[in-house]
Design a protein around this motif. Structure first.
Motif, PDB file in Angstrom:
ATOM      1  N   GLN A 247     -11.538   8.905   1.731  1.00 22.31           N
ATOM      2  CA  GLN A 247     -13.497   8.058   2.315  1.00 22.31           C
ATOM      3  C   GLN A 247     -13.036   6.996   1.628  1.00 22.31           C
ATOM      4  OE1 GLN A 247     -17.010   9.540   2.829  1.00 22.31           O
ATOM      5  NE2 GLN A 247     -17.040   8.278   4.819  1.00 22.31           N
ATOM      6  N   ARG A 248     -12.484   5.542   1.866  1.00 27.19           N
ATOM      7  CA  ARG A 248     -12.457   4.811   1.566  1.00 27.19           C
ATOM      8  C   ARG A 248     -14.566   4.583   0.727  1.00 27.19           C
ATOM      9  NH1 ARG A 248      -8.515   0.567   2.304  1.00 27.19           N
ATOM     10  NH2 ARG A 248     -10.094  -1.131   2.289  1.00 27.19           N
ATOM     11  N   PRO A 249     -14.624   3.343   0.010  1.00 27.59           N
ATOM     12  CA  PRO A 249     -15.606   2.880  -0.422  1.00 27.59           C
ATOM     13  C   PRO A 249     -16.753   2.426   0.845  1.00 27.59           C
ATOM     14  CG  PRO A 249     -14.043   1.902  -1.740  1.00 27.59           C
ATOM     15  CD  PRO A 249     -13.349   2.486  -0.745  1.00 27.59           C
ATOM     16  N   GLU A 250     -17.706   2.697   1.138  1.00 30.06           N
ATOM     17  CA  GLU A 250     -18.852   2.788   1.699  1.00 30.06           C
ATOM     18  C   GLU A 250     -18.493   0.713   2.007  1.00 30.06           C
ATOM     19  OE1 GLU A 250     -20.419   3.834   4.205  1.00 30.06           O
ATOM     20  OE2 GLU A 250     -20.005   5.555   3.583  1.00 30.06           O
TER      21      GLU A 250
ATOM     22  N   LEU B  29       3.938   2.750  -7.349  1.00 29.88           N
ATOM     23  CA  LEU B  29       3.092   2.628  -6.593  1.00 29.88           C
ATOM     24  C   LEU B  29       2.664   4.222  -6.483  1.00 29.88           C
ATOM     25  CD1 LEU B  29       0.523   0.630  -6.549  1.00 29.88           C
ATOM     26  CD2 LEU B  29       1.003   0.693  -4.745  1.00 29.88           C
ATOM     27  N   ALA B  30       3.284   5.097  -5.098  1.00 27.07           N
ATOM     28  CA  ALA B  30       3.301   6.860  -4.873  1.00 27.07           C
ATOM     29  C   ALA B  30       3.237   7.244  -6.480  1.00 27.07           C
ATOM     30  CB  ALA B  30       3.942   6.189  -3.806  1.00 27.07           C
TER      31      ALA B  30
ATOM     32  N   VAL C 210       0.589  -1.447  -0.196  1.00 24.40           N
ATOM     33  CA  VAL C 210      -0.187   0.180   0.468  1.00 24.40           C
ATOM     34  C   VAL C 210       0.664   1.707   0.501  1.00 24.40           C
ATOM     35  CG1 VAL C 210      -1.847   0.883   0.872  1.00 24.40           C
ATOM     36  CG2 VAL C 210      -1.418  -1.599   1.748  1.00 24.40           C
ATOM     37  N   SER C 211       0.315   2.061  -1.119  1.00 19.38           N
ATOM     38  CA  SER C 211       1.517   3.082  -0.757  1.00 19.38           C
ATOM     39  C   SER C 211       0.659   4.801  -0.523  1.00 19.38           C
ATOM     40  CB  SER C 211       2.340   3.490  -2.336  1.00 19.38           C
ATOM     41  OG  SER C 211       3.375   3.095  -2.637  1.00 19.38           O
TER      42      SER C 211
ATOM     43  N   PRO D 274      -4.827   9.510   1.168  1.00 16.06           N
ATOM     44  CA  PRO D 274      -4.921   8.681   0.011  1.00 16.06           C
ATOM     45  C   PRO D 274      -3.513   7.646  -0.456  1.00 16.06           C
ATOM     46  CG  PRO D 274      -5.206  11.209  -0.298  1.00 16.06           C
ATOM     47  CD  PRO D 274      -4.637  10.819   1.036  1.00 16.06           C
ATOM     48  N   SER D 275      -4.850   6.196  -1.528  1.00 12.18           N
ATOM     49  CA  SER D 275      -3.670   5.063  -1.062  1.00 12.18           C
ATOM     50  C   SER D 275      -4.329   4.210  -2.191  1.00 12.18           C
ATOM     51  CB  SER D 275      -3.768   4.447   0.271  1.00 12.18           C
ATOM     52  OG  SER D 275      -3.263   5.149   1.664  1.00 12.18           O
ATOM     53  N   LEU D 276      -3.015   4.046  -2.856  1.00 11.97           N
ATOM     54  CA  LEU D 276      -3.523   2.805  -3.668  1.00 11.97           C
ATOM     55  C   LEU D 276      -2.640   1.207  -2.979  1.00 11.97           C
ATOM     56  CD1 LEU D 276      -4.410   2.931  -6.427  1.00 11.97           C
ATOM     57  CD2 LEU D 276      -1.973   3.409  -7.515  1.00 11.97           C
TER      58      LEU D 276
END
Length: 381
Positions: A249-252, A283-284, A234-235, A263-265
């Motif tokens: 915000q992460r998806p519900e 990734l970042a 995770v970056s 903010p992540s990927l």
DNA sequence: AAATCGGGGCG
DNA sequence: CGCCCAGATTT
């Protein structure tokens, strides 16, 4: 029932009345409070739950208070407890109770099972503990105690094993106070008939326990092997400008649904990956590109010198079925004010918030650790 | 029946 | 490090 297992219910209840722990949810008869406690206790240790339970009931004393609360409030009070869908379902069910049934809780198992987040165990637990009904509640403790008492060597989650245990439980429930029957087995499982090194010398059922007699108590219950954990890379980005921090915000639905993070990927980590930091930086970079494109500044950014990313923090986190290695980077040489100006509008699920307000949002534990670490370093400087 | 869904404590 | 905890829901 081949032996005299029936009478063990009495012995257990007698033992329970003399040895029960003083727990907050044992000081009340309020159905709502006990329902909250049972929901929090799903797959979660008693000691972990206690402070959450007290704070939650203080914030939402009754089902109507919970029903009229916002989901952000509810999630915030659940932060760190895990399995966040429990909080959403509890909130949803509270609304069901208030809007459809005038604030009255169901009085039958089928009624309880209609509530969001209430399954077979919770329905039986609330009905027996809070409503005095002879409804069985089968949790991990019950399966362990019963598999040892009866020396069941098959996988304990097997349907007909559970059915057999339920029959015995139902018998006990008709011959004693249901609340005490249900809690006595769980209490025995929690403090005597423990998963490892059971304290058989202290057990009120030792005389009749088949597993003790056969010397295999510690090997029971038998469980099926779980799938191996996946590893994810995770970056995340630390994007700060003028005292404002970009968060998303992460998806519900799905993992950590509705919680906030940097903010992540992420991507699945293959074993042949070698060194992690270069992969994390790539990734970042792709995440940065996505942000810049989303802010409609692709032209201006491409004209400016290529920004580079500096790693500022890393944290590992293990979930039940996967593992994260989180790397946080900070861009250097990027005109953040351009990104900031554009994205004031709001880019998808991202918002700029005052850095000092970060704790007003519900963060997963791993990001909370990262934020605490980075902000404490800053204060020291 | 198997996967998904957190976080922490303990041997 | 692996295991398990007062499980529910989806596939």
């Amino acid at each position: 029932m081949d032996e005299n297992f029936q009478e063990y219910g009495h012995k257990l209840v007698t033992w329970y009345r003399q040895n029960r722990r003083d727990l907050p949810w044992r000081r009340t008869c309020d159905v709502y409070a006990i329902w909250v406690s049972e929901t929090m206790l799903q797959q979660t240790r008693v000691e972990t739950v206690i402070p959450y339970y007290l704070r939650f009931l203080s914030a939402f004393p009754g089902v109507a208070d919970l029903a009229k609360a916002s989901e952000e409030q509810v999630l915030k009070h659940w932060q760190g407890l895990g399995y966040y869908r429990r909080a959403k379902n509890l909130h949803l069910a509270a609304k069901q109770v208030c809007q459809e049934w005038g604030g009255d809780f169901p009085k039958t198992r089928d009624g309880w099972l209609q509530l969001a987040g209430v399954g077979d165990y919770t329905a039986g637990a609330v009905l027996s503990i809070a409503m005095g009904q002879p409804e069985p509640a089968i949790d991990g403790n019950v399966l362990r105690v019963m598999s040892r008492l009866l020396c069941i060597r098959e996988p304990v989650r097997n349907t007909n094993v559970v059915r057999r245990i339920r029959k015995l439980l139902e018998y006990w429930l008709t011959n004693d106070v249901p609340s005490d029957v249900t809690q006595s087995i769980m209490e025995l499982g929690a403090i005597v008939c423990t998963p490892r090194s059971p304290q058989c010398l202290l057990c009120p059922l030792a005389e009749g326990c088949r597993a003790k007699r056969e010397g295999c108590a510690a090997e029971l219950p038998v469980k099926v092997a779980k799938a191996a954990r996946k590893k994810m890379l995770v970056s995340a980005l630390w994007l700060e400008h003028a005292g404002q921090l970009l968060i998303e915000q992460r998806p519900e639905e799905g993992l950590l649904g509705g919680m906030w993070q940097l903010p992540s990927l992420s991507e699945e980590r293959t074993e042949d990956g070698g060194s992690e930091l270069p992969s994390a930086l790539r990734l970042a970079e792709s995440l940065m590109e996505r942000l810049v494109a989303g802010s409609l500044l692709a032209d201006e950014i491409s004209e400016s010198p290529q920004p580079y990313l500096v790693p500022v923090a890393t944290e590992k986190h293990v979930f039940t079925h996967l593992e994260w290695e989180v790397h946080v980077c900070r861009p250097v040489g990027l005109a953040l004010e351009k990104l900031f100006g554009q994205s004031q509008k709001r880019m998808e699920l991202m918002i700029w918030v005052p850095v000092e307000d970060w704790d007003k949002y519900a963060w997963p534990r791993v990001y909370e650790k990262i934020l605490e670490k980075l902000l404490s370093e800053r204060v020291n400087i």
